[in-house]
Structures are given as C-alpha cells and as structure tokens.
Scaffold this motif. Structure first.
Motif, PDB file in Angstrom:
ATOM      1  N   THR A  23      22.252  61.537  37.868  1.00  0.00           N
ATOM      2  CA  THR A  23      21.125  61.310  38.763  1.00  0.00           C
ATOM      3  C   THR A  23      19.987  62.197  38.309  1.00  0.00           C
ATOM      4  OG1 THR A  23      22.559  60.775  40.628  1.00  0.00           O
ATOM      5  CG2 THR A  23      20.314  61.448  41.154  1.00  0.00           C
ATOM      6  N   ARG A  24      18.807  61.612  38.185  1.00  0.00           N
ATOM      7  CA  ARG A  24      17.617  62.330  37.724  1.00  0.00           C
ATOM      8  C   ARG A  24      16.733  62.656  38.925  1.00  0.00           C
ATOM      9  NH1 ARG A  24      13.289  60.497  33.136  1.00  0.00           N
ATOM     10  NH2 ARG A  24      11.602  61.819  33.856  1.00  0.00           N
ATOM     11  N   VAL A  25      16.315  63.922  39.008  1.00  0.00           N
ATOM     12  CA  VAL A  25      15.424  64.376  40.073  1.00  0.00           C
ATOM     13  C   VAL A  25      14.239  65.071  39.411  1.00  0.00           C
ATOM     14  CG1 VAL A  25      15.212  65.820  42.129  1.00  0.00           C
ATOM     15  CG2 VAL A  25      17.401  64.739  41.604  1.00  0.00           C
ATOM     16  N   GLY A  29       8.785  77.251  36.558  1.00  0.00           N
ATOM     17  CA  GLY A  29       8.638  78.056  35.369  1.00  0.00           C
ATOM     18  C   GLY A  29       7.187  78.359  35.045  1.00  0.00           C
ATOM     19  N   PHE A  30       6.987  78.928  33.903  1.00  0.00           N
ATOM     20  CA  PHE A  30       5.669  79.321  33.441  1.00  0.00           C
ATOM     21  C   PHE A  30       4.771  78.094  33.320  1.00  0.00           C
ATOM     22  CE2 PHE A  30       2.789  80.548  29.892  1.00  0.00           C
ATOM     23  CZ  PHE A  30       2.122  81.564  30.561  1.00  0.00           C
ATOM     24  N   LEU A  31       3.590  78.150  33.858  1.00  0.00           N
ATOM     25  CA  LEU A  31       2.585  77.090  33.829  1.00  0.00           C
ATOM     26  C   LEU A  31       3.001  75.840  34.600  1.00  0.00           C
ATOM     27  CD1 LEU A  31       1.305  77.283  30.139  1.00  0.00           C
ATOM     28  CD2 LEU A  31       0.306  78.339  32.177  1.00  0.00           C
ATOM     29  N   ARG A  32       4.074  75.922  35.368  1.00  0.00           N
ATOM     30  CA  ARG A  32       4.522  74.799  36.199  1.00  0.00           C
ATOM     31  C   ARG A  32       4.669  73.505  35.401  1.00  0.00           C
ATOM     32  NH1 ARG A  32       6.466  77.920  39.692  1.00  0.00           N
ATOM     33  NH2 ARG A  32       5.069  78.945  41.111  1.00  0.00           N
ATOM     34  N   ARG A  33       5.237  73.617  34.233  1.00  0.00           N
ATOM     35  CA  ARG A  33       5.456  72.452  33.389  1.00  0.00           C
ATOM     36  C   ARG A  33       6.472  71.520  34.029  1.00  0.00           C
ATOM     37  NH1 ARG A  33       5.399  75.424  27.583  1.00  0.00           N
ATOM     38  NH2 ARG A  33       3.154  75.681  27.535  1.00  0.00           N
ATOM     39  N   GLY A  34       6.392  70.259  33.669  1.00  0.00           N
ATOM     40  CA  GLY A  34       7.295  69.273  34.230  1.00  0.00           C
ATOM     41  C   GLY A  34       8.733  69.480  33.773  1.00  0.00           C
ATOM     42  N   ASN A  35       9.604  69.487  34.724  1.00  0.00           N
ATOM     43  CA  ASN A  35      11.035  69.584  34.460  1.00  0.00           C
ATOM     44  C   ASN A  35      11.725  68.408  35.117  1.00  0.00           C
ATOM     45  OD1 ASN A  35      10.909  72.131  33.171  1.00  0.00           O
ATOM     46  ND2 ASN A  35      10.918  73.160  35.141  1.00  0.00           N
ATOM     47  N   VAL A  36      12.930  68.204  34.708  1.00  0.00           N
ATOM     48  CA  VAL A  36      13.791  67.217  35.327  1.00  0.00           C
ATOM     49  C   VAL A  36      15.098  67.921  35.634  1.00  0.00           C
ATOM     50  CG1 VAL A  36      15.101  65.091  34.921  1.00  0.00           C
ATOM     51  CG2 VAL A  36      12.744  65.267  34.129  1.00  0.00           C
ATOM     52  N   THR A  37      15.627  67.685  36.816  1.00  0.00           N
ATOM     53  CA  THR A  37      16.931  68.211  37.177  1.00  0.00           C
ATOM     54  C   THR A  37      17.919  67.054  37.144  1.00  0.00           C
ATOM     55  OG1 THR A  37      15.943  69.923  38.562  1.00  0.00           O
ATOM     56  CG2 THR A  37      18.256  69.412  38.950  1.00  0.00           C
ATOM     57  N   LEU A  38      18.977  67.229  36.370  1.00  0.00           N
ATOM     58  CA  LEU A  38      20.017  66.216  36.275  1.00  0.00           C
ATOM     59  C   LEU A  38      21.224  66.669  37.069  1.00  0.00           C
ATOM     60  CD1 LEU A  38      19.899  65.414  32.436  1.00  0.00           C
ATOM     61  CD2 LEU A  38      18.669  64.277  34.305  1.00  0.00           C
ATOM     62  N   LEU A  39      21.760  65.780  37.874  1.00  0.00           N
ATOM     63  CA  LEU A  39      22.979  66.031  38.632  1.00  0.00           C
ATOM     64  C   LEU A  39      24.072  65.165  38.022  1.00  0.00           C
ATOM     65  CD1 LEU A  39      21.450  65.812  42.216  1.00  0.00           C
ATOM     66  CD2 LEU A  39      21.780  67.861  40.821  1.00  0.00           C
ATOM     67  N   ILE A  40      25.125  65.817  37.542  1.00  0.00           N
ATOM     68  CA  ILE A  40      26.176  65.106  36.815  1.00  0.00           C
ATOM     69  C   ILE A  40      27.519  65.522  37.404  1.00  0.00           C
ATOM     70  CG2 ILE A  40      27.139  64.618  34.532  1.00  0.00           C
ATOM     71  CD1 ILE A  40      24.445  66.134  33.530  1.00  0.00           C
ATOM     72  N   GLY A  41      28.209  64.602  38.018  1.00  0.00           N
ATOM     73  CA  GLY A  41      29.533  64.878  38.560  1.00  0.00           C
ATOM     74  C   GLY A  41      30.593  64.486  37.553  1.00  0.00           C
TER      75      GLY A  41
END
Length: 87
Positions: A28-30, A35-47
């Motif tokens: 699941t992608r969130v 972080g520094f400069l508020r760069r785009g991140n993606v949080t992956l949830l993997i069961g």
C-alpha cells in the motif's frame, strides 16, 4: 506476521512497487512529506510473513536509486502485526 514500513523517495516508488508486486508482495502506497526541504516521500506498507522480511528489504535496497550526499536510500521499520484481516 510483520508489517514493513518503508519511507522512500517518491522518484523510486513506481519501480519499487512494480518489483514488490512482481515478487508477489502486496503493498500500500501512502504519500508523505518530511525531512530536509520537505521533499516528497512515499511510505510503503507491506505485510509479510516473517520469512519474507529479508527478501523484501533486499528488494527495497536493490531498487532504490543511489542517494544524494547525506541522504539514505530508504528508512525501514519492521514491526509485529499480531492481527491482519482483509474485509
């Protein structure tokens, strides 16, 4: 059951999700920022079952592009998930 929470750069997300799905892992992608400069991140949830934790981490490590100086490829948390249910 384990829950892998992987925070990665958004530029790596598409290819990484493709690799995880190719290896039969559900993800699941969130969208997230931080972080520094508020760069785009993606949080992956993997069961995954416990025996699949290291193979998933290997996919994450191998799929992330090289980091910029002072950065990391990914931040990964592995936590117990005592209950998992899809409804």
């Amino acid at each position: 059951m384990k829950l892998i929470i992987a925070i990665i750069r958004d530029i790596d997300a598409g290819h990484m999700i493709d690799q995880l799905v190719t290896h039969d892992h559900q993800v699941t992608r969130v969208a997230s920022t931080g972080g520094f400069l508020r760069r785009g991140n993606v949080t992956l949830l993997i069961g995954v079952d416990e025996q699949h934790v290291q193979p998933v981490i290997d996919i994450l490590r191998d799929t992330c592009s090289p980091p910029e100086p002072g950065q990391y490829r990914a931040t990964i948390f592995v936590v117990d998930a005592p209950h998992f249910e899809q409804v």
